[in-house]
Design a protein around this motif. Structure first.
Motif, short mmCIF file in Angstrom:
data_model
loop_
_atom_site.label_atom_id
_atom_site.label_comp_id
_atom_site.label_asym_id
_atom_site.label_seq_id
_atom_site.Cartn_x
_atom_site.Cartn_y
_atom_site.Cartn_z
N ARG A 128 -52.00 77.11 6.20
CA ARG A 128 -52.62 75.96 6.98
C ARG A 128 -53.42 75.18 6.13
O ARG A 128 -53.64 74.01 6.30
CB ARG A 128 -54.08 77.05 7.70
CG ARG A 128 -54.90 76.14 8.59
CD ARG A 128 -55.65 77.09 9.24
NE ARG A 128 -56.72 76.38 9.97
CZ ARG A 128 -57.62 77.01 10.71
NH1 ARG A 128 -57.42 78.37 10.92
NH2 ARG A 128 -58.40 75.97 11.48
N LEU B 15 -60.84 76.46 3.92
CA LEU B 15 -60.27 77.83 3.67
C LEU B 15 -61.60 78.90 3.33
O LEU B 15 -61.77 79.96 3.74
CB LEU B 15 -59.36 78.03 2.63
CG LEU B 15 -58.93 79.19 2.06
CD1 LEU B 15 -58.53 80.14 3.13
CD2 LEU B 15 -57.89 79.19 0.93
N MET C 246 -56.50 90.46 2.61
CA MET C 246 -56.31 89.04 1.70
C MET C 246 -57.09 89.62 0.40
O MET C 246 -56.52 89.01 -0.59
CB MET C 246 -57.42 88.26 2.26
CG MET C 246 -56.60 87.43 3.75
SD MET C 246 -58.06 86.44 4.48
CE MET C 246 -58.13 85.09 3.20
N ARG D 275 -63.64 79.86 6.48
CA ARG D 275 -62.77 81.01 7.23
C ARG D 275 -62.80 82.29 6.84
O ARG D 275 -62.17 82.92 7.68
CB ARG D 275 -61.47 80.28 7.70
CG ARG D 275 -61.36 79.02 8.27
CD ARG D 275 -60.05 78.53 8.98
NE ARG D 275 -58.99 78.46 7.68
CZ ARG D 275 -58.46 77.34 7.10
NH1 ARG D 275 -59.11 76.22 7.38
NH2 ARG D 275 -57.87 77.66 6.17
N THR D 276 -62.99 82.39 5.83
CA THR D 276 -63.12 83.98 5.15
C THR D 276 -64.44 84.42 4.78
O THR D 276 -65.44 83.43 4.51
CB THR D 276 -62.00 83.94 4.07
OG1 THR D 276 -62.01 85.39 3.83
CG2 THR D 276 -62.41 83.19 3.27
N GLY E 62 -58.45 85.56 12.13
CA GLY E 62 -57.02 84.92 12.25
C GLY E 62 -56.83 84.27 13.57
O GLY E 62 -55.58 84.04 13.67
N ASP F 41 -50.87 82.77 5.30
CA ASP F 41 -51.01 82.00 6.29
C ASP F 41 -52.15 81.27 6.15
O ASP F 41 -52.12 79.96 6.66
CB ASP F 41 -51.24 83.09 7.56
CG ASP F 41 -50.21 84.04 7.99
OD1 ASP F 41 -49.22 83.45 7.82
OD2 ASP F 41 -50.54 84.93 8.96
N GLU F 42 -53.16 81.52 5.50
CA GLU F 42 -54.35 80.57 5.16
C GLU F 42 -53.75 79.43 4.25
O GLU F 42 -54.09 78.26 4.48
CB GLU F 42 -55.38 81.31 4.46
CG GLU F 42 -56.15 82.25 5.48
CD GLU F 42 -56.83 81.55 6.59
OE1 GLU F 42 -56.99 80.49 6.64
OE2 GLU F 42 -57.05 82.01 7.64
N ASP G 30 -62.05 82.73 13.59
CA ASP G 30 -61.42 82.29 12.15
C ASP G 30 -61.30 83.42 11.42
O ASP G 30 -60.21 83.48 10.52
CB ASP G 30 -62.21 81.30 11.83
CG ASP G 30 -62.18 80.19 12.53
OD1 ASP G 30 -61.08 79.79 13.20
OD2 ASP G 30 -63.03 79.08 12.37
N THR G 31 -62.43 84.18 10.88
CA THR G 31 -62.41 85.48 10.13
C THR G 31 -61.26 86.37 10.73
O THR G 31 -60.35 87.06 9.79
CB THR G 31 -63.73 86.25 10.26
OG1 THR G 31 -64.64 85.20 9.75
CG2 THR G 31 -63.61 87.29 9.13
#
Length: 306
Positions: A203, A221, A161, A224-225, A92, A199-200, A89-90
């Motif tokens: 999503r 979100l 990001m 995922r980061t 992508g 993209d995030e 997830d990190t």
């Protein structure tokens, strides 16, 4: 004597004819068998030829990867799947990368690295102890290569990001202050920008469209980061949504704070330059300078003593 000569010639020709028949018959039989196999394959039902029509990756590589996944699952531990999923997830979620493929790739990479280390050390003619070291190094390098790749992808993506977030928040602030809702402002960012942050946000919108609440999508979100600014922004948006604080005001404050942090981060990196340049200065620049300055004097002194 003439009769014996004629009989000998006839016997030679007869032997040649028998040899030609003996050699030609298996070739003809083999040719007939090949033609029969080709005809059978062309007229066979699709159910029988489906296995041979499948790509090489599905027939050979996929079963090999499945066996490697079973072996790797015993080696990496029970919680490795969740940790690898977080890394994916990190990073992508690169195309074709799944938890099963990463674990199987670790085993295949370890075997390939060990074989490569042994072949390299044997090619250079090292001793047995050195070959063992090369084999162990190749094994560990191949086993951890997928982790290093995912780490690098995640690091690059997080940096992108972090750089794109201030501009994205500015765009959202302008959109909200012009009369759009928060969801429409997020849609503007997802549509008019490019990169992992876009993209995030796209999503997040898709998760909201399939029934998830705004807070749940934003918290997903954040999970995922690993960018601290994104997590701070998500936390502020969730709190503003829960307590009814005006979104435009929160976005304005977040934009100001993130730009201050970006300026501080740039100043921090600028202060690190003198320290980082010390090593290349000592080992590369100063020796060349000494050679250019002291070289003629050393040559002159050596000439005087000689």
């Amino acid at each position: 004597m003439a009769l014996l000569f004629i009989m000998g010639v006839l016997l030679v020709f007869a032997a040649i004819a028998l040899l030609a028949m003996a050699v030609g018959k298996p070739q003809a039989q083999g040719m007939h068998r090949s033609l029969a196999v080709i005809e059978a394959m062309s007229t066979a039902p699709s159910e029988l030829t489906a296995e041979l029509d499948r790509p090489f990756a599905e027939r050979v590589l996929a079963p090999m990867q499945g066996r490697a996944f079973k072996i790797g699952r015993r080696l990496v531990g029970a919680d490795a799947g969740e940790r690898i999923r977080m890394k994916l997830d990190t990073a992508g979620n690169p195309a074709g990368w799944t938890v099963e493929r990463v674990i199987g790739g670790k085993v295949i990479g370890a075997v390939a690295g060990a074989i490569g280390g042994f072949a390299f050390s044997a090619l250079l003619g090292f001793e047995a102890t050195t070959q063992i070291v090369f084999v162990a190094g190749g094994l560990f390098a191949g086993f951890f290569a997928p982790n290093l790749y995912l780490y690098q992808k995640g690091y690059d993506r997080s940096g992108r990001m972090q750089r794109d977030l201030p501009d994205a928040i500015d765009l959202m602030t302008i959109s909200v202050e012009s009369g759009l809702g928060f969801d429409a402002a997020v849609q503007q960012v997802a549509t008019n920008t490019e990169g992992p942050l876009s993209d995030e946000f796209a999503r997040v919108l898709r998760e909201m469209q399939i029934g998830a609440s705004r807070s749940e999508s934003l918290r997903a979100l954040s999970e995922r980061t690993t960018v601290p600014e994104v997590r701070t922004f998500v936390s502020a948006m969730v709190q503003a949504d829960a307590f009814g604080i005006p979104i435009a005001q929160v976005l304005r404050v977040q934009s100001s704070e993130i730009r201050v942090k970006r300026r501080q981060r740039a100043e921090e990196k600028a202060q690190q330059v003198p320290v980082k340049i010390t090593i290349p200065l000592i080992f590369t620049i100063l020796p060349c300078l000494f050679v250019a300055v002291m070289g003629p004097a050393v040559i002159s002194i050596m000439g005087s003593f000689s």
